[in-house]
Design an enzyme around this catalytic site. Sequence first.
Site, PDB file in Angstrom:
ATOM      1  N   ASP A 220       0.835  -1.207   0.000  1.00 57.96           N
ATOM      2  CA  ASP A 220       0.000   0.000   0.000  1.00 57.96           C
ATOM      3  C   ASP A 220       0.871   1.259   0.000  1.00 57.96           C
ATOM      4  O   ASP A 220       0.712   2.150  -0.853  1.00 57.96           O
ATOM      5  CB  ASP A 220      -0.893  -0.039   1.240  1.00 57.96           C
ATOM      6  CG  ASP A 220      -1.788   1.168   1.380  1.00 57.96           C
ATOM      7  OD1 ASP A 220      -2.496   1.484   0.410  1.00 57.96           O
ATOM      8  OD2 ASP A 220      -1.804   1.782   2.459  1.00 57.96           O
TER       9      ASP A 220
ATOM     10  N   ARG B 123      -8.735  10.492 -13.232  1.00 55.65           N
ATOM     11  CA  ARG B 123      -8.215  10.531 -11.862  1.00 55.65           C
ATOM     12  C   ARG B 123      -7.665   9.177 -11.412  1.00 55.65           C
ATOM     13  O   ARG B 123      -7.218   9.045 -10.273  1.00 55.65           O
ATOM     14  CB  ARG B 123      -9.335  10.973 -10.915  1.00 55.65           C
ATOM     15  CG  ARG B 123      -9.790  12.416 -11.132  1.00 55.65           C
ATOM     16  CD  ARG B 123     -10.909  12.761 -10.158  1.00 55.65           C
ATOM     17  NE  ARG B 123     -10.510  12.601  -8.770  1.00 55.65           N
ATOM     18  CZ  ARG B 123     -11.372  12.490  -7.761  1.00 55.65           C
ATOM     19  NH1 ARG B 123     -12.683  12.533  -7.990  1.00 55.65           N
ATOM     20  NH2 ARG B 123     -10.934  12.340  -6.522  1.00 55.65           N
ATOM     21  N   LYS B 124      -7.723   8.173 -12.286  1.00 53.07           N
ATOM     22  CA  LYS B 124      -7.330   6.822 -11.868  1.00 53.07           C
ATOM     23  C   LYS B 124      -5.910   6.488 -12.336  1.00 53.07           C
ATOM     24  O   LYS B 124      -5.643   6.445 -13.539  1.00 53.07           O
ATOM     25  CB  LYS B 124      -8.304   5.794 -12.447  1.00 53.07           C
ATOM     26  CG  LYS B 124      -9.722   5.979 -11.964  1.00 53.07           C
ATOM     27  CD  LYS B 124     -10.611   4.921 -12.600  1.00 53.07           C
ATOM     28  CE  LYS B 124     -12.029   5.399 -12.691  1.00 53.07           C
ATOM     29  NZ  LYS B 124     -12.871   4.505 -13.468  1.00 53.07           N
TER      30      LYS B 124
HETATM   31  C1  CO8 Z   1       0.211  10.974   1.537  1.00 53.39           C
HETATM   32  C2  CO8 Z   1       0.927   9.760   0.910  1.00 53.39           C
HETATM   33  C3  CO8 Z   1       0.153   8.520   0.799  1.00 53.39           C
HETATM   34  C4  CO8 Z   1       0.843   7.464  -0.010  1.00 53.39           C
HETATM   35  C5  CO8 Z   1       0.855   6.084   0.541  1.00 53.39           C
HETATM   36  C6  CO8 Z   1      -0.312   5.690   1.432  1.00 53.39           C
HETATM   37  C7  CO8 Z   1      -1.436   5.055   0.676  1.00 53.39           C
HETATM   38  C8  CO8 Z   1      -2.670   4.971   1.524  1.00 53.39           C
HETATM   39  O1  CO8 Z   1      -2.738   4.117   2.400  1.00 53.39           O
HETATM   40  S1  CO8 Z   1      -3.902   6.114   1.286  1.00 53.39           S
HETATM   41  C9  CO8 Z   1      -5.026   5.721   2.618  1.00 53.39           C
HETATM   42  C10 CO8 Z   1      -6.053   4.684   2.229  1.00 53.39           C
HETATM   43  N1  CO8 Z   1      -6.995   5.226   1.319  1.00 53.39           N
HETATM   44  C11 CO8 Z   1      -8.039   5.989   1.733  1.00 53.39           C
HETATM   45  O2  CO8 Z   1      -8.226   6.229   2.916  1.00 53.39           O
HETATM   46  C12 CO8 Z   1      -8.935   6.510   0.641  1.00 53.39           C
HETATM   47  C13 CO8 Z   1     -10.386   6.595   1.126  1.00 53.39           C
HETATM   48  N2  CO8 Z   1     -11.277   6.929  -0.011  1.00 53.39           N
HETATM   49  C14 CO8 Z   1     -11.459   8.225  -0.373  1.00 53.39           C
HETATM   50  O3  CO8 Z   1     -10.946   9.160   0.239  1.00 53.39           O
HETATM   51  C15 CO8 Z   1     -12.330   8.476  -1.569  1.00 53.39           C
HETATM   52  O4  CO8 Z   1     -13.163   7.348  -1.769  1.00 53.39           O
HETATM   53  C16 CO8 Z   1     -11.504   8.740  -2.869  1.00 53.39           C
HETATM   54  C17 CO8 Z   1     -10.692  10.029  -2.698  1.00 53.39           C
HETATM   55  C18 CO8 Z   1     -10.574   7.561  -3.185  1.00 53.39           C
HETATM   56  C19 CO8 Z   1     -12.455   8.893  -4.026  1.00 53.39           C
HETATM   57  O5  CO8 Z   1     -13.469   9.791  -3.643  1.00 53.39           O
HETATM   58  P1  CO8 Z   1     -13.918  11.004  -4.593  1.00 53.39           P
HETATM   59  O6  CO8 Z   1     -12.833  12.014  -4.648  1.00 53.39           O
HETATM   60  O7  CO8 Z   1     -15.244  11.447  -4.117  1.00 53.39           O
HETATM   61  O8  CO8 Z   1     -13.960  10.383  -6.027  1.00 53.39           O
HETATM   62  P2  CO8 Z   1     -15.167   9.620  -6.774  1.00 53.39           P
HETATM   63  O9  CO8 Z   1     -15.927  10.670  -7.509  1.00 53.39           O
HETATM   64  O10 CO8 Z   1     -15.908   8.722  -5.849  1.00 53.39           O
HETATM   65  O11 CO8 Z   1     -14.331   8.716  -7.762  1.00 53.39           O
HETATM   66  C20 CO8 Z   1     -13.509   9.278  -8.769  1.00 53.39           C
HETATM   67  C21 CO8 Z   1     -13.245   8.185  -9.766  1.00 53.39           C
HETATM   68  O12 CO8 Z   1     -12.466   7.148  -9.114  1.00 53.39           O
HETATM   69  C22 CO8 Z   1     -13.184   5.912  -9.113  1.00 53.39           C
HETATM   70  N3  CO8 Z   1     -12.998   5.283  -7.808  1.00 53.39           N
HETATM   71  C23 CO8 Z   1     -12.993   5.902  -6.605  1.00 53.39           C
HETATM   72  N4  CO8 Z   1     -12.770   4.996  -5.634  1.00 53.39           N
HETATM   73  C24 CO8 Z   1     -12.652   3.805  -6.248  1.00 53.39           C
HETATM   74  C25 CO8 Z   1     -12.412   2.490  -5.779  1.00 53.39           C
HETATM   75  N5  CO8 Z   1     -12.250   2.232  -4.479  1.00 53.39           N
HETATM   76  N6  CO8 Z   1     -12.342   1.480  -6.661  1.00 53.39           N
HETATM   77  C26 CO8 Z   1     -12.485   1.739  -7.980  1.00 53.39           C
HETATM   78  N7  CO8 Z   1     -12.707   2.974  -8.501  1.00 53.39           N
HETATM   79  C27 CO8 Z   1     -12.790   3.986  -7.631  1.00 53.39           C
HETATM   80  C28 CO8 Z   1     -14.652   6.281  -9.328  1.00 53.39           C
HETATM   81  O13 CO8 Z   1     -15.351   5.234  -9.936  1.00 53.39           O
HETATM   82  C29 CO8 Z   1     -14.523   7.485 -10.241  1.00 53.39           C
HETATM   83  O14 CO8 Z   1     -14.286   7.043 -11.553  1.00 53.39           O
HETATM   84  P3  CO8 Z   1     -14.897   7.853 -12.832  1.00 53.39           P
HETATM   85  O15 CO8 Z   1     -14.200   9.198 -12.817  1.00 53.39           O
HETATM   86  O16 CO8 Z   1     -14.486   7.012 -13.995  1.00 53.39           O
HETATM   87  O17 CO8 Z   1     -16.343   7.942 -12.591  1.00 53.39           O
END
Ligand code: CO8
Length: 164
Positions: free
Chosen positions: A86, A131-132
């Site tokens: 991760d 954004r992906k």
């Molecule tokens: C600071 C340094 C960090 C680096 C190393 C550490 C890595 C980590 O551990 S990060 C911590 C763990 N992750 C988290 O806590 C993230 C929690 N989730 C979030 O904050 C939100 O769900 C987030 C930001 C990912 C997406 O939310 P949001 O900004 O509202 O975007 P949203 O509109 O839902 O999605 C944007 C696009 O991404 C896609 N997407 C979002 N989440 C996912 C997912 N889980 N799976 C697949 N696709 C997804 C959506 O389908 C959408 O695609 P499209 O543009 O084609 O329609």
Amino acid sequence: MDKTHANSTCSNRPDLRGEINWIPFDAAAFVGSSLRFVSGDPEGNRFRVSYYLDSTQHLKAKVWFGPETEGPPGHAHGGAMAAVVDEVLGLAAWAAGYSIVVGNLSVSFRNMLPLHKVVSVETKVVSAEGRKIMVHGRIYCEKTTYAVGECLCITIQPKNINIR
Ligand SMILES: CCCCCCCC(=O)SCCNC(=O)CCNC(=O)[C@H](O)C(C)(C)COP(=O)(O)OP(=O)(O)OC[C@H]1O[C@@H](n2cnc3c(N)ncnc32)[C@H](O)[C@@H]1OP(=O)(O)O
């Protein structure tokens, strides 16, 4: 497969030196000092991590799995390996210029990882669509692959993550 200079067994100070042509990478300069869970305790008994960029600018890491990562007797917990995947794959996206959080992480555990071992992590940003950001990587040592990861990162506004 990369040649390693690192010791594969634990000593008082595991050898986390990079390989030829790797240059040290300052993670905190990119993401601040918040990455404490995996790489924040360089003297501790959980993980010890050094980051590098290889000659093709891909992020690499040398990671020591200490005794506090234990899951199965004498071996690393799957969650410990997943945490490393991760952080390192997420950081690889940052190193490539994307401010992200990890949205989805898939980890396949291929071999049990003995405690006290220094392993390498390799990463590659394989696609960026909207954004992906998709990052692939694996934990390995010499010919053994311990875990393979696929990490879907989603870009965010840097101001939303309060980097310090
Ligand atoms: C600071 C340094 C960090 C680096 C190393 C550490 C890595 C980590 O551990 S990060 C911590 C763990 N992750 C988290 O806590 C993230 C929690 N989730 C979030 O904050 C939100 O769900 C987030 C930001 C990912 C997406 O939310 P949001 O900004 O509202 O975007 P949203 O509109 O839902 O999605 C944007 C696009 O991404 C896609 N997407 C979002 N989440 C996912 C997912 N889980 N799976 C697949 N696709 C997804 C959506 O389908 C959408 O695609 P499209 O543009 O084609 O329609």
